[in-house]
Design an enzyme around this catalytic site. Structure first.
Site, PDB file in Angstrom:
ATOM      1  CG  LEU A 136      -1.669   1.311   1.519  1.00  0.00           C
ATOM      2  CD1 LEU A 136      -2.633   1.630   0.386  1.00  0.00           C
ATOM      3  CD2 LEU A 136      -2.429   1.219   2.834  1.00  0.00           C
ATOM      4  CD  GLU A 137       3.190   4.958  -4.216  1.00  0.00           C
ATOM      5  OE1 GLU A 137       2.401   4.586  -5.106  1.00  0.00           O
ATOM      6  OE2 GLU A 137       4.288   5.494  -4.480  1.00  0.00           O
ATOM      7  CB  ILE A 138       0.140   6.006   2.617  1.00  0.00           C
ATOM      8  CG1 ILE A 138      -0.781   4.812   2.932  1.00  0.00           C
ATOM      9  CG2 ILE A 138      -0.383   7.289   3.265  1.00  0.00           C
ATOM     10  CD1 ILE A 138      -0.999   4.558   4.394  1.00  0.00           C
TER      11      ILE A 138
END
Lengths: 762, 451
Positions: free
Chosen positions: A508-510
């Site tokens: 997951l790239e935040i």
């Protein structure tokens, strides 16, 4: 839709726990000092010694130097005690027997000889256990991995709880190593040659009931519910009671250690007794490994070699081969890369932004497409009430069915029961309106990637959500600040870039903007961690980190296609470099339309540097309906139900129109590979240079877990360290001469090329 | 242990109880007259147990083998009618509990009551809640009386394990249903052709709980282990149950049992599962569920049983108006500690305990839970333990382990037994408690009717 599908091989890399085998006795003399024991103690219950392990400084037991030394001390005392006739080995920790040896012990070694010696010490200790005149019963509750498993299988008898936390396995291969404390020698005898190869080459976790079927454990014990003590405490006590009964049973010959062989077993043993059959197995397994690993991973081959040596040349040679191969593997760059990823993954499973002010209990997802439903699926089973909203009944039904199917597939794998599926689904509400949004703690929008639609949605949502509610946007390329421009409260707006398929891809790239508050970030990370994600938090900008790295590589891939390399060949070149998915297949998985969209957007944002292949190739493909896997045709033709795929016959004509003449000086197979990879790597380094990335660790994790960068290289930053920045720059300069600024190395890469002491990873 | 049904009945009823007891209750008994506080509340309708009967409980596959469930239920109803001389049209409602349903008689209450000659104007329905099904039948009746809808209720329970529905597999059923709809010979032949060997594997009634996929015996073994109940304790308890049941049977205390002429067979008048054994023999048995280290055996579990029970429940005024002499006041509620708290009683106030013994391990575990401060604090939100019932007041006429346990019928047996024991032993309060699959339970305070 956001999405980069990089597929299964990657999830293999997920060594989740401390692993490894290998026992060191180096500091033997020191620790023998008569200090009180802190890690291992024992109690004699009539004629049975109960040896309990508990590392006071950690949540898990590891075979640390201290643990080993105390264990040897206790073992000597137990052997010397005439009142004791047998022993039980058990952990006092709920959820962990022994999770393995400390990786740091191996990393502290400088030569393969040192590591070989570690392995030999471990082999010796377990040999003593195996030959112990007093039977030892391993009582296993929780993880029993790596060196822990090797310890357990050296014992005479094994009892395990059926707890979900009880897993047995040899995950060493995922760190580029092998079971180095007798595992390669004992396992084939215990579970048969094919079973042992399966365990050691995949490194997968084996649950208790499967372990019983395989012959890895002898007896199972049910975990207990509430009683007069906490379930965890009482379960361990119960396990101990049963193990003591077993120990006595062995001493009194009520339990036989030689199990009766069934007909199948006898036949199998007979067949395995034929040298020719064994040779065929080695050959077969070797072939499979080579096919899957493309020869890029040395550990599986060394595992096969060690097993083979033991079986064909006897135990002395076998143990020696195991120890020596272990030493060799520990010094390989592949092992360093995989261990680096393991550490990185552990780091990316922590929330460095602290505990959010209020936990997210109600989550609403906008858009029930592939991404939205995927996000719902990984959320709803984590005790978060989830609302899935779409605009049409058809879209919503499709999304709900996707969630149902995702959970239902878990039943088939026996991961959950049908009852758990049903009660999980009761936390999912599907709807077409905004009712109940006043209770939402977070909204994740996964609507179509169009800035105008996103703006409309953010306004609609902000009219109905409570003030504390966070608005997260799932996009693969649109800058978050542009989306946040429509918001009344930009501090609550954040980007959450999921990867497709959401339930399989770990990353997951935040994305945070300048205005995103720290609490908003903490909350988004907390939700992501709950969803089981490995998380990188990056700065805002076109394409953020992952999409930005991928775009130049795909642009190069299009150019390569235009230069006459067909998709199959392109795939072979990329997978041959270590990518789990070939570039052409990857484009099909992402969606040609998405790729075209991203290429155009990022091309505008970054200018000619992002050029290479002609975007019109992609656009023409989209026009002709070749949108990739989802439309059945892309670079390949996809027939439902068929695994194999053929190159789309129309693609040749199409590429013919855009044909470029390759320059022979930069078109060898190797050059094509480095053209693709160097653009990826250069962009990654530039992201670090520009502060998009927090550090090289997150850069490596993002590239490997999100985009399928070759795990054996450990990520773009470790690749630069290992390959040499100077050599990479040299290659890029050569390509730059032909293609111009697409290959201009960034300043940070040049700095590293100039000074060989500069490294991204220490 | 909680019970889900929101029966909002008011507090117990009360009055001083007792009468002295002359007879030979082999087991002592507090025979002196007691005068405890009253639980009666003004304005709340008193509900009484007038009579309770049951067929003999037989090991399944024995004399009842050729019957159907409604036959047993009918026998119990007829027995009740006979014993009470109740006019057949004086009943307002009939409720039966059952667990495994015979599909041909799914509303077994209706089939049995019509067969027993009750008027077809009397509505009857069937309830199910695992082993406390007949308890629910009774509490449903109590609810109807309290709500003012009825005055006279017959509640009962039936279970028939000699014959259970065994189905074709789902695939086979699907094919057969499709065959029904097939119009042409070709369609029929193709459907018949689609039948595979695997389709013929029958589907047995679930022995495991649907939600947990765990069988009761397995669960009981884990429960016993969680509470540290040993094999010895369980065997001792089972032996006690059989010994006491035998004594009660021999002394003629089991007066709720009616005799039943089974068509084509002999008349049965006694439970046939009571088998006092010896500790040595019990110790020889191997664990039945968790092997090899489990503690629950065939001998310390209740056996598969056929049987039916019935009780007559009325409002106090109605009972008195009809000239009945009630046996006890009924007060259902939600589990032992709760029911005591609501009644304002403590364990010491209870004179007669009748707990359902599904497994010796289960009942011993329950007793240990009641006696544990830690359990009370951790899982019941109480400050201190409730305390375990005194064994000299506990299941003195045997229990489900020895008398048998026809799932749906046990609840009425427990209640009737409490009423009879109160009469016999001269106690004032009795407590019924039973556990059921699905993590449920039921408890009821019963108060002796002033004689």
């Amino acid at each position: 839709m956001a999405g980069v599908r990089a597929l299964g091989a990657l999830s293999r890399i997920t060594a989740r726990r401390y692993v490894l085998s290998g026992i060191s006795c180096r500091t033997f003399s020191v620790a023998l000092a008569m200090s009180a024991r802190t890690h291992v103690n024992y109690e004699v219950k009539e004629d049975v010694a109960v040896i309990r392990m508990n590392d006071p400084n950690s949540k898990v037991n590891t075979l640390s130097v201290r643990m080993q030394n105390e264990m040897i001390e206790v073992f000597d005392e137990v052997l010397a005690n005439d009142a004791v006739q047998s022993a039980v080995l058990i952990s006092s920790k709920p959820g962990c027997f022994i999770a393995g040896a400390d990786i740091n012990m191996i990393q502290a070694c400088n030569t393969s000889e040192e590591v070989t010696k570690l392995s030999q010490e471990g082999q010796k200790m377990f040999e003593r256990i195996e030959k112990s005149p007093k039977p030892i019963v391993a009582a296993i509750n929780g993880s029993c991995l790596g060196g822990g498993l090797e310890f357990a299988i050296a014992c005479q008898y094994r009892v395990a709880t059926k707890s979900k936390k009880t897993v047995l396995g040899t995950p060493e291969v995922m760190l580029g190593l092998l079971p180095g404390a007798g595992g390669t020698q004992r396992l084939p005898k215990m579970v048969g040659i094919p079973g042992a190869f399966d365990m050691m080459l995949t490194g997968r976790n084996i649950k208790a009931d499967k372990a019983k079927k395989m012959g890895l454990v002898h007896q199972l014990v049910d975990p207990l519910g509430p009683g007069l003590k906490s379930p965890e405490e009482r379960t361990i006590e119960y396990l101990e009671e049963v193990a003591i009964q077993c120990a006595r049973g062995i001493v009194h010959k009520k339990i036989s250690l030689t199990k009766k062989k069934g007909m199948m077993q006898k036949v199998q043993d007979y067949v395995m007794g034929i040298a020719f059959v064994r040779q065929q197995i080695y050959k077969n397994v070797n072939g499979k490994v080579m096919k899957m690993s493309k020869g890029l991973y040395p550990a599986p081959l060394k595992i096969i070699e060690s097993v083979k040596t033991g079986l064909e040349q006897g135990p002395d040679s076998g143990y020696l081969a195991e120890a020596q191969n272990f030493g060799k593997l520990a010094m390989t760059s592949e092992s360093h890369a995989l261990i680096g990823l393991y550490h990185g993954q552990v780091a990316c499973k922590k929330n460095r932004f602290g505990v959010p002010e209020r936990p997210v209990k109600n989550l609403a997802i906008l858009g029930a497409g592939l991404m939205g439903a995927g996000i719902a699926q990984v959320t709803v089973d984590k005790g978060i009430h989830t609302v899935l909203k779409d605009t049409t009944v058809e879209g919503l039904s499709r999304g709900q069915q996707q969630v149902y199917k995702g959970l239902n597939d878990k039943i088939k794998k026996k991961a959950i029961t049908s009852f758990e599926r049903d009660s999980t689904l009761s936390s999912l509400t599907g709807q077409l309106d905004y009712s109940g949004f006043e209770k939402a703690d977070m909204v994740i929008e996964a609507v179509f990637e169009d800035i105008n639609i996103k703006h409309r949605v953010i306004k609609e949502v902000e009219a109905v959500i409570p003030p504390h509610c966070i608005f997260a946007t799932n996009t693969s390329a649109l800058p978050i600040k542009d989306i946040a421009a429509a918001s009344m409260r930009p501090e609550k707006v954040i980007g959450m870039h999921y990867f497709s398929p959401v339930d399989k891809m770990q990353l997951l790239e935040i994305i945070t903007t300048d205005k995103t508050s720290k609490d908003t970030t903490a909350s988004a990370v907390a939700v992501g961690l709950k969803q089981g994600k490995v998380i990188i938090v990056v700065g805002d900008g076109p394409g953020f980190y992952t999409t930005r790295c991928l775009a130049p590589m795909l642009a190069e891939a299009v150019r390569v296609l235009q230069e006459g390399v067909n998709p199959k060949k392109l795939d072979a070149l990329t997978t041959g470099f270590g990518f789990p998915v070939g570039a052409a297949t990857l484009a099909d998985e992402v969606g040609i339309d998405v790729a075209a969209h991203v290429a155009e957007d990022l091309g505008k944002a970054f200018g000619s540097r992002f050029g290479g292949g002609n975007v019109d190739v992609l656009k023409t493909m989209v026009e002709r309906g070749f949108k990739g896997r989802k439309s059945g045709k892309g670079c390949y033709v996809y027939t439902p139900g068929l695994k194999s795929k053929d190159v789309n016959p129309d693609i040749d004509d199409l590429l013919e129109k855009f044909k470029l003449t390759p320059n022979p000086s930069v078109s060898s197979d190797s050059d094509v590979q480095y053209r693709l990879v160097s653009r990826f790597v250069n962009e990654a380094v530039m992201c670090l240079q520009e502060g998009i990335l927090n550090g090289p660790v997150e850069g490596d994790i993002g590239a490997v877990f999100g985009l399928g960068f070759p795990p054996c290289l450990g990520g773009p930053f470790r690749f630069v360290d290992t390959f040499g920045a100077d050599k990479l720059v040299e290659k890029m300069r050569r390509y730059e001469e032909v293609y111009g600024n697409h290959f201009t190395p960034c300043q940070l890469l040049l700095d590293h090329a100039k000074d060989s002491n500069k490294r991204f990873h220490k | 242990m909680k019970w889900g049904q929101p029966l909002s009945l008011t507090l117990i009823v009360f009055s001083t109880a007792t009468r002295s007891l002359s007879t030979s209750v082999q087991l002592h008994a507090q025979v002196q007259t007691k005068s405890k506080k009253t639980l009666a509340k003004p304005g709340v309708k008193n509900i009484v147990l007038v009579e309770g009967v049951r067929t003999p409980f037989l090991l399944s596959g024995t004399t009842y083998a050729d019957l159907m469930p409604h036959d047993l239920a009918r026998a119990a109803l007829q027995g009740l009618l006979h014993k009470t001389s109740l006019p057949k049209d004086a009943v307002d409602y009939i409720i039966y509990g059952t667990v495994i349903q015979e599909v041909k008689t799914s509303n077994v209450a209706r089939e049995a009551s019509l067969g027993a000659g009750f008027s077809d104007k009397i509505p009857s329905h069937t309830v199910t809640m695992a082993c406390i099904s007949s308890n629910v039948a009774m509490t449903t009746g109590v609810g109807l009386i309290t709500a003012g809808q009825c005055d006279t209720i017959v509640a009962g329970g039936v279970e028939f394990m000699s014959d259970v529905p065994i189905r074709h597999s789902r695939k086979m059923r699907k094919t057969m249903l499709a065959l029904n709809r097939a119009k042409t010979l070709g369609q029929r032949l193709s459907l018949i052709g689609s039948i595979r060997m695997a389709h013929l594997t029958p589907e047995l009634p679930a022995v495991a709980e649907f939600s947990t996929a765990e069988t009761m015996g397995h669960s009981a073994d884990r429960l016993a282990a969680a509470f540290g109940v040993t094999r010895l304790e369980q065997d001792e308890f089972a032996l006690r149950s059989h010994t006491l049941a035998k004594q009660a049977q021999d002394a003629g205390l089991l007066s709720d049992v009616i005799s039943f002429k089974v068509p084509g067979r002999d008349t049965v008048a006694k439970d046939n599962g009571i088998r006092p054994s010896s500790m040595e023999q019990l110790a020889k048995l191997k664990p039945a569920f968790i092997k090899p280290h489990g503690t629950v055996t065939a001998a310390n579990s209740s056996f598969l049983t056929d049987g039916a029970s019935a009780v007559l429940i009325m409002s106090e005024e109605k009972a008195l108006a009809m000239g009945y002499k009630p046996k006890a006041y009924l007060r259902p509620a939600y589990g032992t500690p709760k029911v005591l708290a609501r009644a304002g009683l403590t364990m010491d106030d209870i004179d007669v305990f009748e707990f359902h013994e599904a497994f010796a391990g289960q009942i011993m575990a329950n007793l240990k839970a009641l006696d544990s401060d830690w359990f009370a604090q951790t899982y019941m939100g109480r400050k201190a333990k409730v305390g375990a019932p005194a064994m000299e007041k506990f299941n003195l006429w045997g229990g489900s382990l020895s008398l048998g346990h026809p799932f749906g019928a046990t609840g009425c047996r427990l209640v009737t037994t409490v009423a009879h024991r109160l009469l016999k032993e001269g106690g004032q309060y009795g407590l019924v408690a039973a556990c059921a699959a699905g993590g449920q339970g039921h408890a009821m305070v019963i108060e002796a009717y002033p004689q």
